[in-house]
Design an enzyme around this catalytic site. Structure first.
Site, PDB file in Angstrom:
ATOM      1  CG  ASP A  18      -1.800  -1.195   1.322  1.00 49.56           C
ATOM      2  OD1 ASP A  18      -2.249  -1.671   0.276  1.00 49.56           O
ATOM      3  OD2 ASP A  18      -2.006  -1.682   2.446  1.00 49.56           O
ATOM      4  CE  LYS A  21       2.946  -2.424  -4.504  1.00 49.33           C
ATOM      5  NZ  LYS A  21       2.759  -2.184  -3.068  1.00 49.33           N
ATOM      6  N   GLY A  45      -4.078  -4.043  -4.415  1.00 48.25           N
ATOM      7  CA  GLY A  45      -5.000  -2.998  -4.867  1.00 48.25           C
ATOM      8  C   GLY A  45      -4.187  -1.794  -5.253  1.00 48.25           C
ATOM      9  CG  HIS A  46      -1.273  -1.812  -7.683  1.00 54.20           C
ATOM     10  ND1 HIS A  46      -0.433  -2.483  -8.527  1.00 54.20           N
ATOM     11  CD2 HIS A  46      -0.926  -2.202  -6.439  1.00 54.20           C
ATOM     12  CE1 HIS A  46       0.393  -3.248  -7.820  1.00 54.20           C
ATOM     13  NE2 HIS A  46       0.096  -3.095  -6.546  1.00 54.20           N
ATOM     14  CD  GLN A 229       0.839  -8.811  -2.539  1.00 53.64           C
ATOM     15  OE1 GLN A 229       1.543  -9.502  -3.227  1.00 53.64           O
ATOM     16  NE2 GLN A 229      -0.391  -8.522  -2.889  1.00 53.64           N
TER      17      GLN A 229
HETATM   18  P1  IMP Z   1      -2.664 -12.558   1.700  1.00 52.57           P
HETATM   19  O1  IMP Z   1      -1.671 -12.054   0.705  1.00 52.57           O
HETATM   20  O2  IMP Z   1      -4.096 -12.221   1.366  1.00 52.57           O
HETATM   21  O3  IMP Z   1      -2.461 -13.996   2.025  1.00 52.57           O
HETATM   22  O4  IMP Z   1      -2.392 -11.773   3.080  1.00 52.57           O
HETATM   23  C1  IMP Z   1      -1.181 -11.955   3.819  1.00 52.57           C
HETATM   24  C2  IMP Z   1      -0.723 -10.632   4.443  1.00 52.57           C
HETATM   25  O5  IMP Z   1      -0.332  -9.728   3.409  1.00 52.57           O
HETATM   26  C3  IMP Z   1      -1.821  -9.899   5.230  1.00 52.57           C
HETATM   27  O6  IMP Z   1      -1.214  -9.210   6.311  1.00 52.57           O
HETATM   28  C4  IMP Z   1      -2.371  -8.897   4.229  1.00 52.57           C
HETATM   29  O7  IMP Z   1      -2.966  -7.781   4.850  1.00 52.57           O
HETATM   30  C5  IMP Z   1      -1.085  -8.526   3.498  1.00 52.57           C
HETATM   31  N1  IMP Z   1      -1.343  -8.063   2.126  1.00 52.57           N
HETATM   32  C6  IMP Z   1      -1.605  -8.804   1.039  1.00 52.57           C
HETATM   33  N2  IMP Z   1      -1.750  -8.037  -0.045  1.00 52.57           N
HETATM   34  C7  IMP Z   1      -1.554  -6.784   0.363  1.00 52.57           C
HETATM   35  C8  IMP Z   1      -1.537  -5.526  -0.309  1.00 52.57           C
HETATM   36  O8  IMP Z   1      -1.706  -5.416  -1.528  1.00 52.57           O
HETATM   37  N3  IMP Z   1      -1.297  -4.438   0.478  1.00 52.57           N
HETATM   38  C9  IMP Z   1      -1.052  -4.533   1.801  1.00 52.57           C
HETATM   39  N4  IMP Z   1      -1.033  -5.680   2.466  1.00 52.57           N
HETATM   40  C10 IMP Z   1      -1.290  -6.795   1.750  1.00 52.57           C
END
Ligand code: IMP
Length: 452
Positions: A18, A21, A45-46, A229
């Protein structure tokens, strides 16, 4: 092929995701020939804002908004066919023309509805220790990939075979859901019918992404590799187990696309002037009081994908320096500087004090230790004037310039881009490194690029 001829850049998150990017990729996409997304799925989420338009992209590379830019999705991604179709339909509805510009690697892993159900069930079973995943089925899909039973995107080209194989895997998942987690199974016949219909529509997008990417390199095209991420959520180098299930590091782009690392170009990590994190896991500089609320409100820190309020804290130079080391960063894009405009003073963590005494200059590998460290802060005076919308480094208040220089020095990577607002144009570039010149060129290229 001579990778030296390319003007590629790899853009990735430098914190816990977040960071902004979407804005950086969008800004640079104006001057590139292709954008390649290399990891994750619709957990990302971009957000891209320009003029009066606002796009939230989850799977499709942000470059798609620019006519003529080709977009590739690598084998390291996990793709929910229904979510991908919904995103394509929404973008088309809003005037984005795909014109055969999007290609999905036949080797990418497919997320099924049962993966999503398992994600929820496993999170509930973790109780207190839950990771706070986005609930999109990301972890269970990568787990099936490692277990060598995941379905891959080449199957979309044979919708019926895809539906049959998906049904078998969903039946296996349903047994786990019912027997282990005691939750309702997914309706396999209904899900299979929807997947078969989605496959028929997505089939033309599927192909081998390595050769066309290498062809771009041969032509001397500019490529942008886009990571989802962030480095601190990387499966290997992040704050395990509170991480995502893929590698977010620049090298993962080469693995995902089946191309040599030499084509990736310099790496640019996007970091905010403070830190946010969603979900569980240690966060040494987290602020729980008024300042944390101020950052959340002023920075609109609510998830693009899940809408969850983000945890907010001071800039963590310990984590950022570690990120710069493990990713070999060539530069940083510092985002949301304007969110700090009203603060009287700013803190930056420069070391962690360990629970048993002594300090450390890198995040410890043990999450139990990381959860109990105390940040050692340096305090800098706030600038208490408006940086919002500034476009030239020379116009920055002296204390804001000092804040930027302090971060750069502590992290050990140059800050080559500063964002002073959510819009594409609210950005300034700085410095004279190879990366800084390349970025300035890409941004300038945007204004002259021919729009087909
Ligand atoms: P998952 O990727 O849904 O399995 O989540 C694993 C961890 O990564 C959690 O703490 C999510 O909040 C975090 N996470 C996954 N995708 C994002 C992102 O795009 N932005 C921020 N945190 C993310």
């Amino acid at each position: 092929m001579d990778p030296e001829n390319t003007t590629s850049v790899t853009v990735l998150g430098g914190q816990w995701g977040d960071e902004g990017k979407g804005k950086v990729v969008d800004l640079l996409s104006a001057g590139v020939h292709a954008v390649v997304r290399y990891n994750g799925g619709h957990n990302a989420g971009h957000t891209v804002k320009f003029a009066d338009r606002h796009f939230a992209l989850h799977l499709v590379p942000s470059g798609v908004i620019h006519p003529g830019v080709r977009c590739y999705m690598g084998a390291g991604m996990v793709v929910d066919p229904t979510a991908l179709l919904a995103e394509i339909d929404d973008l088309e509805h809003r005037g984005v023309r795909f014109d055969h510009r999007l290609m999905l690697s036949g080797r990418a892993a497919i997320i099924l509805p049962t993966h999503q159900a398992l994600d929820g069930a496993r999170e509930r079973a973790r109780g207190e220790g839950s990771i706070g995943t986005t609930g999109r089925g990301i972890g269970p899909t990568y787990q099936d990939l490692a277990q060598r039973r995941v379905l891959r995107a080449y199957l979309l080209k044979e919708p019926h075979r895809f539906a049959v194989e998906a049904s078998m895997l969903m039946e296996a998942h349903n047994r786990e859901l019912e027997l282990l987690y005691r939750v309702e199974p997914v309706d396999v016949a209904g899900a299979a019918a929807r997947l078969e219909a989605a496959a028929a529509r997505l089939a033309p997008l599927v192909g081998e992404v390595g050769p066309p990417i290498l062809e771009h390199v041969r032509r001397g095209d500019s490529l942008l590799f886009e990571g989802a991420q962030g480095i601190m959520l990387d499966l290997y180098q992040g704050t395990y187990p509170f991480v995502t299930s893929s590698s977010c590091l620049p090298g993962a782009a080469a693995v995902s696309c089946g191309v040599p690392v030499a084509v990736l170009g310099p790496s640019l990590a996007v970091m905010k002037g403070y830190v946010t994190r969603v979900g569980g896991g240690p966060f040494p500089t987290e602020l729980s009081g008024e300042t944390g609320n101020h950052l959340r409100d002023r920075g609109h820190e609510f998830g693009t994908t899940t809408g969850r309020p983000r945890r907010c804290g001071w800039f963590d130079a310990v984590a950022a320096r570690y990120a710069a080391r493990v990713a070999g960063l060539d530069g940083i894009a510092l985002m949301k500087l304007d969110v700090l405009d009203d603060l009287e003073e700013l803190r930056i963590a420069v070391e962690y004090r360990l629970p048993g005494g002594g300090t450390c200059s890198e995040p410890p590998d043990d999450p139990q230790v990381l959860a109990t460290v105390e940040p050692v802060y340096e305090t800098l005076p706030g600038w208490r004037s408006r940086t919002a919308g500034l476009l030239d480094e020379k116009d920055l208040p002296a204390r804001a310039a000092e804040y930027i220089r302090f971060i750069e020095e502590r992290v050990g990577a140059p800050i080559v881009l500063v964002s002073t607002g959510p819009r594409r144009e609210e950005t300034l570039t700085r410095g004279d490194t190879v990366l800084a010149r390349r970025l300035a060129g890409l941004i300038a290229g945007g204004s002259v690029r021919e729009q087909p």
